[in-house]
Design an enzyme around this catalytic site. Structure first.
Site, PDB file in Angstrom:
ATOM      1  CE  LYS A  12       0.850   1.275   4.685  1.00  0.00           C
ATOM      2  NZ  LYS A  12       1.778   2.432   4.782  1.00  0.00           N
ATOM      3  CB  ALA A  99      11.622  -2.530   7.963  1.00  0.00           C
ATOM      4  N   GLY A 101       7.489   0.821   5.028  1.00  0.00           N
ATOM      5  CA  GLY A 101       6.297   1.817   4.942  1.00  0.00           C
ATOM      6  C   GLY A 101       5.579   1.452   3.960  1.00  0.00           C
ATOM      7  CG  MET A 102       5.957   0.576   0.350  1.00  0.00           C
ATOM      8  SD  MET A 102       6.443   0.267  -1.098  1.00  0.00           S
ATOM      9  CE  MET A 102       4.880   0.384  -2.158  1.00  0.00           C
ATOM     10  CB  ALA A 103       1.453  -2.079   4.845  1.00  0.00           C
ATOM     11  CG  ASP A 139      -0.750   0.142   8.117  1.00  0.00           C
ATOM     12  OD1 ASP A 139      -1.596   0.769   8.470  1.00  0.00           O
ATOM     13  OD2 ASP A 139       0.275   0.237   7.828  1.00  0.00           O
TER      14      ASP A 139
HETATM   15  O1  C5P Z   1      -0.534  -1.290  14.617  1.00  0.00           O
HETATM   16  P1  C5P Z   1       0.872  -1.656  14.271  1.00  0.00           P
HETATM   17  O2  C5P Z   1       1.573  -2.867  15.144  1.00  0.00           O
HETATM   18  O3  C5P Z   1       1.187  -1.482  12.670  1.00  0.00           O
HETATM   19  O4  C5P Z   1       1.781  -0.264  14.826  1.00  0.00           O
HETATM   20  C1  C5P Z   1       3.129  -0.428  15.119  1.00  0.00           C
HETATM   21  C2  C5P Z   1       3.677   0.806  16.121  1.00  0.00           C
HETATM   22  O5  C5P Z   1       3.408   2.113  15.097  1.00  0.00           O
HETATM   23  C3  C5P Z   1       2.833   0.923  17.080  1.00  0.00           C
HETATM   24  O6  C5P Z   1       3.293   0.466  18.345  1.00  0.00           O
HETATM   25  C4  C5P Z   1       3.024   2.583  17.484  1.00  0.00           C
HETATM   26  O7  C5P Z   1       4.230   2.963  17.963  1.00  0.00           O
HETATM   27  C5  C5P Z   1       2.891   3.132  16.028  1.00  0.00           C
HETATM   28  N1  C5P Z   1       1.585   3.512  15.681  1.00  0.00           N
HETATM   29  C6  C5P Z   1       0.777   4.470  16.044  1.00  0.00           C
HETATM   30  N2  C5P Z   1      -0.418   5.115  15.955  1.00  0.00           N
HETATM   31  C7  C5P Z   1      -1.116   4.238  14.842  1.00  0.00           C
HETATM   32  C8  C5P Z   1      -0.442   3.223  14.347  1.00  0.00           C
HETATM   33  C9  C5P Z   1       0.781   2.857  14.599  1.00  0.00           C
HETATM   34  O8  C5P Z   1       1.542   5.326  17.204  1.00  0.00           O
HETATM   35  N3  C5P Z   1      -2.284   4.701  14.533  1.00  0.00           N
END
Ligand code: C5P
Length: 302
Positions: A12, A99, A101-103, A139
């Site tokens: 994405k 790692a 930024g493209m999920a 994501d």
């Molecule tokens: O949800 P996910 O595990 O992908 O998020 C990874 C990290 O990104 C979280 O631990 C948090 O530090 C940060 N994050 C955030 N706010 C969001 C999504 C992610 O702070 N809405």
């Protein structure tokens, strides 16, 4: 059920990533306009004696093969809900930058969930699969649905959006960036600015541009609130952005939390030209050309 199930899943790009303040749970409120693009990983689930993970692809050595991998966590979550033993081998064919930024990790989690659901013959309702995805990561639900969507909450609450077709070039940087580290840098920059972070929103202009398929209109409204934070941690990304726009991209920005950079281009021909310019610039490790919207996680015909 025996045999193997392969699921294809897209990367994405965030055409608008609006970040609000930190919530009590440590996450940030988002207005996250997701567009799935035609750069795909594949995850194959095969019945096995125990839960194992393997990975192939140029970045395979960077992918953890233990229970921290979202594919393993997806299989465990689905098995626990169904009272099954997660005895499955999950193989990831990786093309999405790791790692980056493209999920990519989120994509693999959604793919593994769908692959195990099919392998185990569970036919779990879509709403329940989306609920498991949201537990796995912010994501992950979008990786399941694909297309284009607005993600609110921490990004997991999806509203589908209309989108025309857009062409992109992605420049892959050396090394990854940690998403939590980029959000912490965002908080530091916001605190240093001393102003309150506004509630995140996607503008009507951006949503109209996305629906219209007009690349000039979208280029004028693209924005990523995490970009200053990513640039503060990786200043040399500024040179990649300059190289992409110098090579003819309509707009460039950091993709998600980076360090991949995304360039919106007019058409497939412009994509090839911008990719060649970026490759020649020496500012990035690799480039990928893709278009979106792309479909979400899909079981491939066996
Ligand atoms: O949800 P996910 O595990 O992908 O998020 C990874 C990290 O990104 C979280 O631990 C948090 O530090 C940060 N994050 C955030 N706010 C969001 C999504 C992610 O702070 N809405």
């Amino acid at each position: 059920m025996s045999g193997a199930v392969t699921v294809r899943v897209p990367a994405k790009v965030n055409v608008r990533l609006a970040v609000g303040g930190v919530r009590p749970d440590g996450f940030h409120d988002l207005a996250n306009v997701f567009l799935a693009v035609s750069l795909f990983d594949e995850v194959t689930a095969t019945a096995a004696d125990a839960l194992t993970v393997t990975c192939e692809g140029p970045d395979a050595h960077k992918v953890p093969l233990d229970r921290t991998n979202l594919v393993a966590r997806a299989a465990e979550a689905l098995a626990a809900r169904s009272g099954l033993d997660p005895a499955v081998h999950l193989h990831i064919a990786k093309r999405i930058p790791v790692a980056g930024g493209m999920a990519g990790g989120s994509a693999d989690g959604a793919a593994a969930l769908l692959a195990c659901d099919a392998l185990w013959g569970l036919d779990t309702p879509r709403a329940e699969l989306l609920g498991i995805c949201a537990e796995l990561g912010s994501d992950v639900p979008f990786s399941l649905t694909g297309g284009a969507a607005l993600g609110t909450g921490r990004g997991e609450l999806l509203t589908p959006l209309d989108a025309g077709t857009f062409h992109w070039v992605f420049a892959v940087a050396d090394g990854g960036l940690s998403t939590p580290a980029v959000y912490r840098a965002f908080d530091r920059l916001a605190a240093a600015a001393g102003t309150e972070v506004p509630a995140p929103a996607a503008s009507p202009e951006l949503l109209a541009a996305l629906a219209s398929g007009d690349p000039d209109a979208l280029a004028a409204t693209l924005a990523n609130d995490l970009q200053p934070a990513a640039l503060s941690l990786r200043p040399r990304l500024a040179a990649v952005l300059a190289a992409g726009t110098g090579a003819g991209a309509l707009a460039g920005m950091v993709s998600g939390s980076g360090p991949t950079t995304a360039f919106l281009v007019r058409d497939a021909e412009a994509a090839a030209k911008v990719a060649a310019g970026l490759d020649a610039s020496g500012t990035c490790r690799a480039t990928h050309v893709a278009s979106g919207p792309a479909p979400g996680a899909t079981v491939l015909p066996g």
